[in-house]
Design a protein around this motif. Structure first.
Motif, PDB file in Angstrom:
ATOM      1  N   ARG A 193      28.919 -13.812   5.088  1.00 23.34           N
ATOM      2  CA  ARG A 193      28.711 -15.196   4.987  1.00 23.34           C
ATOM      3  C   ARG A 193      29.829 -15.872   5.508  1.00 23.34           C
ATOM      4  O   ARG A 193      30.974 -15.795   5.278  1.00 23.34           O
ATOM      5  N   LEU A 194      29.650 -16.826   6.592  1.00 24.74           N
ATOM      6  CA  LEU A 194      30.697 -17.555   7.156  1.00 24.74           C
ATOM      7  C   LEU A 194      30.559 -19.010   7.009  1.00 24.74           C
ATOM      8  O   LEU A 194      29.414 -19.630   7.480  1.00 24.74           O
ATOM      9  N   SER A 195      31.347 -19.707   6.510  1.00 23.29           N
ATOM     10  CA  SER A 195      31.232 -21.227   6.391  1.00 23.29           C
ATOM     11  C   SER A 195      31.497 -21.841   7.857  1.00 23.29           C
ATOM     12  O   SER A 195      32.671 -21.793   8.287  1.00 23.29           O
ATOM     13  N   VAL A 196      30.548 -22.684   8.258  1.00 21.65           N
ATOM     14  CA  VAL A 196      30.501 -23.516   9.534  1.00 21.65           C
ATOM     15  C   VAL A 196      30.842 -24.736   9.246  1.00 21.65           C
ATOM     16  O   VAL A 196      31.901 -25.520  10.025  1.00 21.65           O
ATOM     17  N   ASP A 197      30.125 -25.540   8.653  1.00 22.50           N
ATOM     18  CA  ASP A 197      30.162 -27.035   8.442  1.00 22.50           C
ATOM     19  C   ASP A 197      30.309 -27.799   9.658  1.00 22.50           C
ATOM     20  O   ASP A 197      31.371 -28.490  10.064  1.00 22.50           O
ATOM     21  N   ARG A 198      29.090 -27.686  10.668  1.00 22.99           N
ATOM     22  CA  ARG A 198      29.237 -28.352  11.989  1.00 22.99           C
ATOM     23  C   ARG A 198      27.821 -29.118  12.101  1.00 22.99           C
ATOM     24  O   ARG A 198      26.968 -28.704  11.615  1.00 22.99           O
ATOM     25  N   ILE A 199      27.812 -30.493  12.677  1.00 25.42           N
ATOM     26  CA  ILE A 199      26.909 -31.012  12.781  1.00 25.42           C
ATOM     27  C   ILE A 199      26.231 -30.722  14.379  1.00 25.42           C
ATOM     28  O   ILE A 199      26.960 -30.921  15.366  1.00 25.42           O
ATOM     29  N   VAL A 200      25.023 -30.610  14.460  1.00 23.02           N
ATOM     30  CA  VAL A 200      24.253 -30.304  15.904  1.00 23.02           C
ATOM     31  C   VAL A 200      23.199 -31.025  15.846  1.00 23.02           C
ATOM     32  O   VAL A 200      22.589 -31.625  14.866  1.00 23.02           O
ATOM     33  N   ASP A 201      22.544 -31.129  16.924  1.00 23.06           N
ATOM     34  CA  ASP A 201      21.516 -32.048  17.378  1.00 23.06           C
ATOM     35  C   ASP A 201      20.088 -31.434  17.090  1.00 23.06           C
ATOM     36  O   ASP A 201      19.236 -32.171  16.639  1.00 23.06           O
TER      37      ASP A 201
END
Length: 100
Positions: free
Chosen positions: A61-69
């Motif tokens: 599991r990799l934490s990404v925390d990114r907002i995408v459209d």
């Protein structure tokens, strides 16, 4: 006690309505099908000689925390399958209409 109906005159006529009902009865033959279903269960022990197969999967599991459209699709990079886990979040934004 007096009779509430007035007596008829000799020259008077009285009309009595006649109702007539007719009933028509008929028969129609239809084919009826009946089925009886019986279920029999038989158990039998049989030795099976098969090689059992086993797959092992490592999950990272990799934490990404990114907002995408829009939600990204599942993709493969080499022999690694990447399945994005997304969460829908509400974004509150304001538009300046006018200034005084």
């Amino acid at each position: 006690m007096s009779d509430p109906t007035p007596p008829l005159r000799d020259d008077a006529t009285e009309t009595v309505p006649i109702a007539q009902e007719r009933l028509k009865v008929s028969r129609q033959e239809t084919e009826r099908v009946a089925a009886t279903i019986r279920l029999r269960t038989r158990e039998e022990e049989v030795p099976v000689r098969e090689t059992l197969r086993r797959d092992q999967v490592d999950v990272e599991r990799l934490s990404v925390d990114r907002i995408v459209d829009e939600p990204p699709a599942m993709r493969e990079e080499g022999d690694v399958t990447i399945i994005p886990i997304v969460e829908e979040v509400m974004v509150r934004r304001y538009r300046i209409v006018e200034e005084l």
